[in-house]
Enzyme design. Structure first.
Site, PDB file in Angstrom:
ATOM      1  N   SER A 138      -9.332  -0.970  -6.181  1.00  0.00           N
ATOM      2  CA  SER A 138      -8.021   0.014  -5.562  1.00  0.00           C
ATOM      3  C   SER A 138      -8.066  -0.685  -4.302  1.00  0.00           C
ATOM      4  CB  SER A 138      -8.525   1.300  -6.198  1.00  0.00           C
ATOM      5  OG  SER A 138      -7.574   1.694  -5.351  1.00  0.00           O
ATOM      6  N   TYR A 151     -14.473   8.564  -4.949  1.00  0.00           N
ATOM      7  CA  TYR A 151     -13.137   7.185  -5.913  1.00  0.00           C
ATOM      8  C   TYR A 151     -13.356   5.359  -5.178  1.00  0.00           C
ATOM      9  CZ  TYR A 151      -9.910   4.493  -7.861  1.00  0.00           C
ATOM     10  OH  TYR A 151      -8.425   3.747  -8.902  1.00  0.00           O
TER      11      TYR A 151
END
Ligand SMILES: NC(=O)c1ccc[n+]([C@@H]2O[C@H](COP(=O)([O-])OP(=O)(O)OC[C@H]3O[C@@H](n4cnc5c(N)ncnc54)[C@H](O)[C@@H]3O)[C@@H](O)[C@H]2O)c1
Length: 254
Positions: A138, A151
């Site tokens: 990501s 995350y």
């Protein structure tokens, strides 16, 4: 170009969002697709869509954080040409309000889950003369995103694991790359907006859309097409790399 005839592919988290689009485009391009997902029901639904379009596949209910389950499934599959490590969960929070329990949960799925699949599949690929791996990271691993402490940690680890495998198995004919999407409109995004911004869903959706300089979120097919390219023989010179697919998020946000 980009044909996958005769190839056997495994997509973790193939029951929803990006994984679902990957499973479908792989099947359309001729691969037999193994959909590996926590939700047997969602995996079955995706397989139904594939079969309705004359594609081929199988489903496997599996928690990628459980090494025994992952080993059993990949041993059963037997031969794998393409692995897409896509299963993942989101988490919102900074270092102060991220609990130990949440940190460990994100780590178990997003980091250990990827390790488990790599650990099971690399020996299979080696024995079969090679293969291709695409790992879902990501842009959270590339820039300092607010409130994405756990995350971002997990997606940074995905980058590092992917590079490590690319290096160690260069001469085993295994290519390993990551892709780093910015915001893509999937149930993952709708879910965390609903969970974290109740009552302000529309406002948050617009804010998240505009955070890509291009002015919108990505769609799952755009992401699946990059994964298809990297998994195909047309990308045979590409390994140890990361590709941002982000509507300009990393390089054009001023
Ligand atoms: N959507 C985005 O904006 C975005 C952006 C960058 C990266 N990503 C990454 O892309 C990947 C897919 O995201 P998405 O938006 O399609 O998510 P999604 O929630 O729509 O789908 C994720 C799938 O993974 C499965 N899954 C979750 N935990 C699992 C587990 N322990 N074992 C097996 N399966 C499990 C879920 O059942 C679901 O089918 C994730 O790794 C995510 O971090 C998403």
């Amino acid at each position: 170009m980009f044909k996958l005839d005769g190839k056997i592919a495994a997509v973790t988290g193939g029951g929803s969002g990006i994984g679902r689009a990957v499973a479908k485009v792989f099947a359309k391009q001729g691969a037999t697709v193994h959909i590996i997902d926590l939700s047997a029901e969602n995996a079955q639904q995706v397989l139904g869509e594939i079969e309705a379009a004359a594609g081929k596949g199988f489903t496997h209910a599996c928690d990628v954080s459980n090494q025994q389950q992952v080993n059993e499934i990949f041993q059963k599959i037997g031969k794998i040409d393409i692995l897409v490590n896509n299963a993942g969960i989101s988490h919102i929070g900074n270092v102060e309000n991220t609990t130990e329990e949440d940190f460990e949960k994100v780590f178990r799925v997003n980091v250990k889950g990827v390790y488990n699949s790599l650990h099971a599949v690399v020996p299979i690929m080696k024995a079969n003369g090679g293969g291709v791996i695409v790992n879902l990271s990501s842009i959270a691993a590339l820039v300092g995103l607010s409130d994405r402490f756990a995350y971002s940690m997990s997606k940074g680890a995905v980058h590092a694991m992917s590079l490590s495998v690319a290096r160690d198995y260069l001469h085993a004919n295994i290519r390993s790359n990551t892709i780093s999407p910015a915001r893509v409109h999937t149930p993952f995004v709708d879910g965390f907006i609903a969970k974290n911004y109740a009552g302000k869903e529309q406002e948050m959706f617009e804010k998240l859309s505009k955070s890509q300089p291009i002015g919108r979120m990505g769609n799952v097919e755009e992401i699946a097409n990059l994964i298809l390219f990297l998994s195909s023989d047309e990308a045979s010179f590409i390994t140890g790399n990361d590709y941002s697919i982000d509507g300009g998020f990393v390089k054009l946000n001023t």
